[in-house]
Design a protein around this motif. Sequence first.
Motif, PDB file in Angstrom:
ATOM      1  N   THR A  11       0.868  -1.171   0.000  1.00 60.88           N
ATOM      2  CA  THR A  11       0.000   0.000   0.000  1.00 60.88           C
ATOM      3  C   THR A  11       0.907   1.224   0.000  1.00 60.88           C
ATOM      4  OG1 THR A  11      -1.728  -1.202   1.181  1.00 60.88           O
ATOM      5  CG2 THR A  11      -1.849   1.216   1.198  1.00 60.88           C
ATOM      6  N   LEU A  14      -0.698   8.072  -0.097  1.00 55.25           N
ATOM      7  CA  LEU A  14      -1.613   8.818  -0.964  1.00 55.25           C
ATOM      8  C   LEU A  14      -0.853   9.745  -1.916  1.00 55.25           C
ATOM      9  CD1 LEU A  14      -4.598   9.415  -1.550  1.00 55.25           C
ATOM     10  CD2 LEU A  14      -4.469  11.211   0.184  1.00 55.25           C
ATOM     11  N   ARG A  15      -1.186   9.634  -3.191  1.00 58.20           N
ATOM     12  CA  ARG A  15      -0.617  10.437  -4.282  1.00 58.20           C
ATOM     13  C   ARG A  15       0.880  10.208  -4.491  1.00 58.20           C
ATOM     14  NH1 ARG A  15      -4.704  13.442  -2.175  1.00 58.20           N
ATOM     15  NH2 ARG A  15      -3.473  14.624  -0.704  1.00 58.20           N
ATOM     16  N   MET A  17       2.053   7.080  -5.753  1.00 58.30           N
ATOM     17  CA  MET A  17       2.248   5.932  -6.633  1.00 58.30           C
ATOM     18  C   MET A  17       3.233   6.230  -7.762  1.00 58.30           C
ATOM     19  SD  MET A  17       1.547   2.681  -7.088  1.00 58.30           S
ATOM     20  CE  MET A  17       0.004   2.292  -6.271  1.00 58.30           C
ATOM     21  N   THR A  44      -1.788  -2.514 -10.338  1.00 60.31           N
ATOM     22  CA  THR A  44      -2.195  -1.516  -9.343  1.00 60.31           C
ATOM     23  C   THR A  44      -3.703  -1.648  -9.161  1.00 60.31           C
ATOM     24  OG1 THR A  44      -2.432   0.210 -11.028  1.00 60.31           O
ATOM     25  CG2 THR A  44      -0.328   0.117  -9.839  1.00 60.31           C
ATOM     26  N   GLN A  50      -7.478   1.233  -2.327  1.00 59.56           N
ATOM     27  CA  GLN A  50      -6.738   2.024  -3.310  1.00 59.56           C
ATOM     28  C   GLN A  50      -5.260   2.129  -2.964  1.00 59.56           C
ATOM     29  OE1 GLN A  50      -8.301   3.426  -6.308  1.00 59.56           O
ATOM     30  NE2 GLN A  50      -9.452   1.685  -5.525  1.00 59.56           N
ATOM     31  N   ASN A  51      -4.492   2.643  -3.941  1.00 59.04           N
ATOM     32  CA  ASN A  51      -3.056   2.898  -3.761  1.00 59.04           C
ATOM     33  C   ASN A  51      -2.279   1.626  -3.471  1.00 59.04           C
ATOM     34  OD1 ASN A  51      -3.534   5.751  -3.990  1.00 59.04           O
ATOM     35  ND2 ASN A  51      -4.373   5.630  -1.933  1.00 59.04           N
TER      36      ASN A  51
END
Length: 103
Positions: A11, A14-15, A17, A44, A50-51
């Motif tokens: 994981t 956030l932002r 990747m 992905t 997410q992420n």
Amino acid sequence: MKAWVDHRVYTIALRKMPEFLEVFHRLAMPVLMDTLGHPLGFWTSVVGPQNQFIHLWGYDDLADYERRCQARDSHPEFPAYLAASGHLITSQETRLVRAVALA
């Protein structure tokens, strides 16, 4: 088909990747290709959590898994990837799964 698969889910913050993928490609992939061989693939997440970055590596047996993981972990260039990616990965899940024949 490989008998054992190392199923890894990272994981990513956030932002982050794109930054993680660049670091993974530049620093991890040369080491992984040298020690683990060719991966089964990379993904992905799109739906669900997410992420997440998912990668699969195939092995013939547990001895093969242990030998190649030891080679990766002791590779002189692997610490550079660990240092560069540490702030990007918020959690890691590793599953070692075994193939079953149902037919």
